[in-house]
Design an enzyme around this catalytic site. Structure first.
Site, PDB file in Angstrom:
ATOM      1  N   ASP A 145     -25.074 -45.310 -45.379  1.00  2.11           N
ATOM      2  CA  ASP A 145     -25.987 -46.457 -45.422  1.00  2.11           C
ATOM      3  C   ASP A 145     -25.386 -47.673 -44.728  1.00  2.11           C
ATOM      4  OD1 ASP A 145     -27.876 -45.070 -46.840  1.00  2.11           O
ATOM      5  OD2 ASP A 145     -27.759 -46.265 -48.664  1.00  2.11           O
ATOM      6  N   ASP A 146     -26.249 -48.616 -44.409  1.00  2.00           N
ATOM      7  CA  ASP A 146     -25.856 -49.941 -43.890  1.00  2.00           C
ATOM      8  C   ASP A 146     -25.247 -49.883 -42.492  1.00  2.00           C
ATOM      9  OD1 ASP A 146     -26.615 -50.647 -46.467  1.00  2.00           O
ATOM     10  OD2 ASP A 146     -24.571 -50.909 -47.200  1.00  2.00           O
ATOM     11  N   HIS A 160     -32.930 -50.659 -48.661  1.00  2.00           N
ATOM     12  CA  HIS A 160     -31.647 -51.300 -48.978  1.00  2.00           C
ATOM     13  C   HIS A 160     -31.736 -51.833 -50.406  1.00  2.00           C
ATOM     14  CE1 HIS A 160     -27.902 -53.320 -48.247  1.00  2.00           C
ATOM     15  NE2 HIS A 160     -28.402 -54.536 -48.186  1.00  2.00           N
TER      16      HIS A 160
END
Length: 303
Positions: A13-14, A134
């Protein structure tokens, strides 16, 4: 359990948060430890991340962000219910508070989500095969409906539903964090029907809350997978292929002021915990565990 074929999507993620996060995720991908990434299009290094994904052929989807940093939709950057007094998104908890008070305009949520899909398309040259939220905003009340509509409109087939089997037995998670996780779980249960109605799919099993940051170890990943598999085979003994998504956050720690989504990098991104995840994920004993369990790493487009 032995005969089951397991497809494991390890999602970093991210992606796009900062250059050091990008580098860590790429290193994990090249080591065969991450098989999929989720891009923050409002991240300060998003364009760089998209280039890296193209260069290394990394399967990439969209990490829709309504809680950290700045919107990508021009119209919403100045005057919108999604922003706090400082002109940034409300934050992980602030977003939830504003939502529960009825302060968020859902048409603006939809506008921003569509703008993020469009920007993703611009950066990568294709639509995201999967899209999640998110800080798990995509399963929140009201947001879940808008999110599902956007996915259906763009023909995005896959998402993430963060219901983690065995979460309740994880006594190492501090109470305040556990409360947040149980909130995410409840919201996720209430989202299942909405996503189903819109024809959206997700893997059979989700893992990632109990193995985040300092709590990640080869044995925590192994036991999370094993307990999830046991639960699933008890419920659906006839299935031959099982899909799992393991959410991870590897990276080299951010060094301010570089990084973030407009406000600079947060504490978690600057901490040693990102590096700890990276070092755990690339351990050879984790890779050999996957082999022994007939677990094959893949991405959403392989499902």
């Amino acid at each position: 359990l032995r005969m089951l074929q397991v497809k494991l999507i390890v999602t970093g993620d991210d992606f796009g948060y900062c250059p050091r996060r990008n580098q860590g995720i790429v290193d994990c991908f090249l080591a065969g430890a991450v098989s999929n990434v989720s891009l923050l299009v409002n991240g300060s290094a998003a364009a760089d991340a998209a280039k890296l994904a193209r260069r290394y052929n990394i399967p990439i989807g969209l990490h829709a962000n309504l809680s950290e940093g700045s919107p990508v939709c021009e119209v919403l950057k100045t005057n919108s219910s999604l922003l706090n007094q400082d002109g940034f998104f409300h934050g992980k908890m602030g977003f939830r508070t504003a939502l529960s008070k009825g302060l968020l305009n859902m048409s603006e949520v939809k506008q921003e989500l569509k703008a993020q899909v469009e920007l993703f398309h611009e950066l990568t040259g294709h639509l995201p095969p999967h899209m999640d939220g998110h800080q798990h905003v995509h399963v929140l009340p009201e947001v879940r409906h808008v999110f599902a509509e956007v996915l259906e409109e763009y023909g995005i087939k896959y998402t993430r539903v963060p219901i983690e089997p065995g979460l309740h037995n994880c006594d190492w998670i501090p109470p305040s964090l556990m409360d947040f996780y149980l909130g995410v779980e409840e919201d996720s249960f209430n989202t299942v029907d909405v996503f189903t109605k819109h024809g959206i799919r997700w893997p059979d099993i989700y893992i990632g809350l109990s193995t985040m940051g300092r709590n990640m170890s080869v044995s925590s990943i192994r036991s999370a997978i094993d307990s999830a598999m046991l639960q699933l085979t008890a419920k659906a003994p006839q299935s031959s292929t099982v899909t799992i998504e393991l959410m991870v956050h590897p990276g080299y720690p951010s060094v301010p002021p570089v990084g973030g989504c407009g406000e600079g990098p947060d504490d978690f991104s600057q901490s040693w915990e990102r590096l700890h995840e990276l070092q755990t994920l690339i351990k050879p004993e984790l890779q050999s565990h996957y082999k022994s369990r007939n677990i094959q790493l893949c991405s959403f487009k392989d499902l």
